[in-house]
Design an enzyme around this catalytic site. Sequence first.
Site, PDB file in Angstrom:
ATOM      1  CG  HIS A   1      -1.833  -1.171   1.271  1.00  0.00           C
ATOM      2  ND1 HIS A   1      -3.087  -1.139   0.728  1.00  0.00           N
ATOM      3  CD2 HIS A   1      -1.669  -2.432   1.747  1.00  0.00           C
ATOM      4  CE1 HIS A   1      -3.676  -2.316   0.875  1.00  0.00           C
ATOM      5  NE2 HIS A   1      -2.832  -3.124   1.496  1.00  0.00           N
TER       6      HIS A   1
ATOM      7  CG  HIS B   1      -2.253   2.389   9.300  1.00  0.00           C
ATOM      8  ND1 HIS B   1      -3.257   2.854   8.479  1.00  0.00           N
ATOM      9  CD2 HIS B   1      -2.276   1.026   9.179  1.00  0.00           C
ATOM     10  CE1 HIS B   1      -3.861   1.824   7.893  1.00  0.00           C
ATOM     11  NE2 HIS B   1      -3.277   0.707   8.286  1.00  0.00           N
TER      12      HIS B   1
ATOM     13  CG  ASN C   1      -6.405   0.126   0.282  1.00  0.00           C
ATOM     14  OD1 ASN C   1      -5.333   0.137  -0.327  1.00  0.00           O
ATOM     15  ND2 ASN C   1      -6.486  -0.283   1.539  1.00  0.00           N
TER      16      ASN C   1
ATOM     17  CG  HIS D   1      -3.796 -10.660   2.828  1.00  0.00           C
ATOM     18  ND1 HIS D   1      -5.081 -11.107   2.745  1.00  0.00           N
ATOM     19  CD2 HIS D   1      -3.845  -9.324   2.588  1.00  0.00           C
ATOM     20  CE1 HIS D   1      -5.889 -10.093   2.466  1.00  0.00           C
ATOM     21  NE2 HIS D   1      -5.152  -8.993   2.356  1.00  0.00           N
TER      22      HIS D   1
ATOM     23  CG  ASP E   1      -1.287  -6.400   3.514  1.00  0.00           C
ATOM     24  OD1 ASP E   1      -1.483  -5.349   2.861  1.00  0.00           O
ATOM     25  OD2 ASP E   1      -2.173  -6.955   4.183  1.00  0.00           O
TER      26      ASP E   1
ATOM     27  NE  ARG F   1      -1.739   3.103   3.875  1.00  0.00           N
ATOM     28  CZ  ARG F   1      -2.487   2.028   4.025  1.00  0.00           C
ATOM     29  NH1 ARG F   1      -3.401   1.698   3.140  1.00  0.00           N
ATOM     30  NH2 ARG F   1      -2.341   1.274   5.088  1.00  0.00           N
TER      31      ARG F   1
ATOM     32  CG  HIS G   1      -9.142  -8.240   1.666  1.00  0.00           C
ATOM     33  ND1 HIS G   1      -8.154  -7.610   2.385  1.00  0.00           N
ATOM     34  CD2 HIS G   1     -10.132  -8.516   2.552  1.00  0.00           C
ATOM     35  CE1 HIS G   1      -8.535  -7.502   3.652  1.00  0.00           C
ATOM     36  NE2 HIS G   1      -9.733  -8.044   3.783  1.00  0.00           N
TER      37      HIS G   1
ATOM     38  CG  ASP H   1      -5.813  -5.630  -0.333  1.00  0.00           C
ATOM     39  OD1 ASP H   1      -6.106  -6.746   0.113  1.00  0.00           O
ATOM     40  OD2 ASP H   1      -5.003  -4.867   0.225  1.00  0.00           O
TER      41      ASP H   1
HETATM   42  O1  DOR Z   1      -4.002  -5.069   7.584  1.00  0.00           O
HETATM   43  C1  DOR Z   1      -4.376  -4.629   6.518  1.00  0.00           C
HETATM   44  N1  DOR Z   1      -4.187  -3.328   6.180  1.00  0.00           N
HETATM   45  N2  DOR Z   1      -4.987  -5.438   5.661  1.00  0.00           N
HETATM   46  C2  DOR Z   1      -5.548  -4.982   4.538  1.00  0.00           C
HETATM   47  O2  DOR Z   1      -6.077  -5.768   3.785  1.00  0.00           O
HETATM   48  C3  DOR Z   1      -5.565  -3.539   4.225  1.00  0.00           C
HETATM   49  C4  DOR Z   1      -4.408  -2.877   4.854  1.00  0.00           C
HETATM   50  C5  DOR Z   1      -4.476  -1.383   4.802  1.00  0.00           C
HETATM   51  O3  DOR Z   1      -4.780  -0.830   3.746  1.00  0.00           O
HETATM   52  O4  DOR Z   1      -4.160  -0.741   5.808  1.00  0.00           O
END
Ligand code: DOR
Length: 428
Positions: A66, A313, A98, A236, A309, A68, A183, A156
């Site tokens: 990701h 954050h 996403n 995953h 994955d 972002r 997913h 996902d």
């Molecule tokens: O733990 C996860 N975080 N699983 C996911 O499928 C999405 C991801 C996220 O985008 O933070």
Amino acid sequence: MALETARHNAVLIRGARIVDPAAGRSESADVAIVDGLIARAAPTSAYVIEADGMILCPGLVDMHVHLREPGHETKETIATGTAAAAAGGFTFVACMPNTTPVLDNPDTLKLVHDRSREADRCGVGPVAAITVNREGRELTDFAALLEAGAVAFSDDGSGVEDDEVMRAAFQRAKTHDALLIQHCEYKSISAGGVMHLGDVSRRIGLPGLDPRSEEAMIERDIALCRETGGRYHVAHISTAKAIHMVREAKAEGLPVTAEVCTHHLVLTDEACGDADPNTKMHPPLRPMGDVDACRAGLLDATIDCIVTDHAPHRAEEKAAGFLAAPPGIVGLETAVGLAARAMIETGLADWPAVIRWFTAGPNRVLGRTPPPIEPGSPADLTIIDTSRRWTVTPGTMSSKGRNTPFIGWELIGRPSCTVRRHQIALCR
Ligand code: DOR
């Protein structure tokens, strides 16, 4: 890991063992690169990389990250995420849709391509959404998205729950020879759960997430794959039963593949015992029986590749506590060391196998044919210092995310460099 980049017209990599699983090759040789192409010899002025005792292999690939951007640049940007990828030894990543806006239209895919080209740290292939805005209702325009460079399709972060929508996605994938990455999670089953439902969740009193939410979707999708013939990849994968279903589907000859995350290979749900939000992810950490099944799945080729994955954050979001924190951990910079911990230090596999799960495995799933390591081919390489011991420290990470449960872990084996044509990225 801190990253230092430079461009060089001539490079000589000295003393490495070349391991190329796709070519069945393992031998010691110097490798010269001139004008971005592998050459028979390098001029004396070449920039020299001393790689004695190290492994030189095709560039590592992570088909599940990701980045972002667009929309969540406070968590990560394409520039920082691809720097983290290079620092972790990757020369190509597939990024999930996403974002905000969602990667469901050619313009957004173009933005990803443009930004990753500007950053020039690592190749990036966008995974486009299966449904508009990832809402699970209306299919996206697969033809236009493939034309715009989509490497696969996934919602996902969510699974496609509606049977008819997923059947139509399979039919469309079959028509366009596209890959669906699911997913696997029925939110109707997993709702409210924050960790694996089992002894540990009961002991510490956190709401459990029923593993059936993953397994039931894989079961439904394998039936749709059988019916339509569309190519299907389980994102995953994390339970023994799920792996068993993929094993049977492969034995039947269905076009089914699967990936496993590094964290599902080294941690169990016991790690959630202190309710550290950096152990919260989807799918959740599982008991040891499932971890063993993930490792066995790699060994017997039920699982095709290892992914991270990588899910950055912000610290404040994770500080909200286990119940409220968003799921996911960063993984690009610890992937190789953790894979070695799970598969090599346990005596289960060797470096060529681990390299295969990061190169030939994901390349086959994605239908990529990276250049061979031979004169005339563009350089796309990773050098791994397999004996390097290092400690995971937040201060030196290239990702914006620090959300990892592996801070303080001592790992053995670490990429020291990636080469993409003229571009050298040294991981310090
Ligand atoms: O733990 C996860 N975080 N699983 C996911 O499928 C999405 C991801 C996220 O985008 O933070």
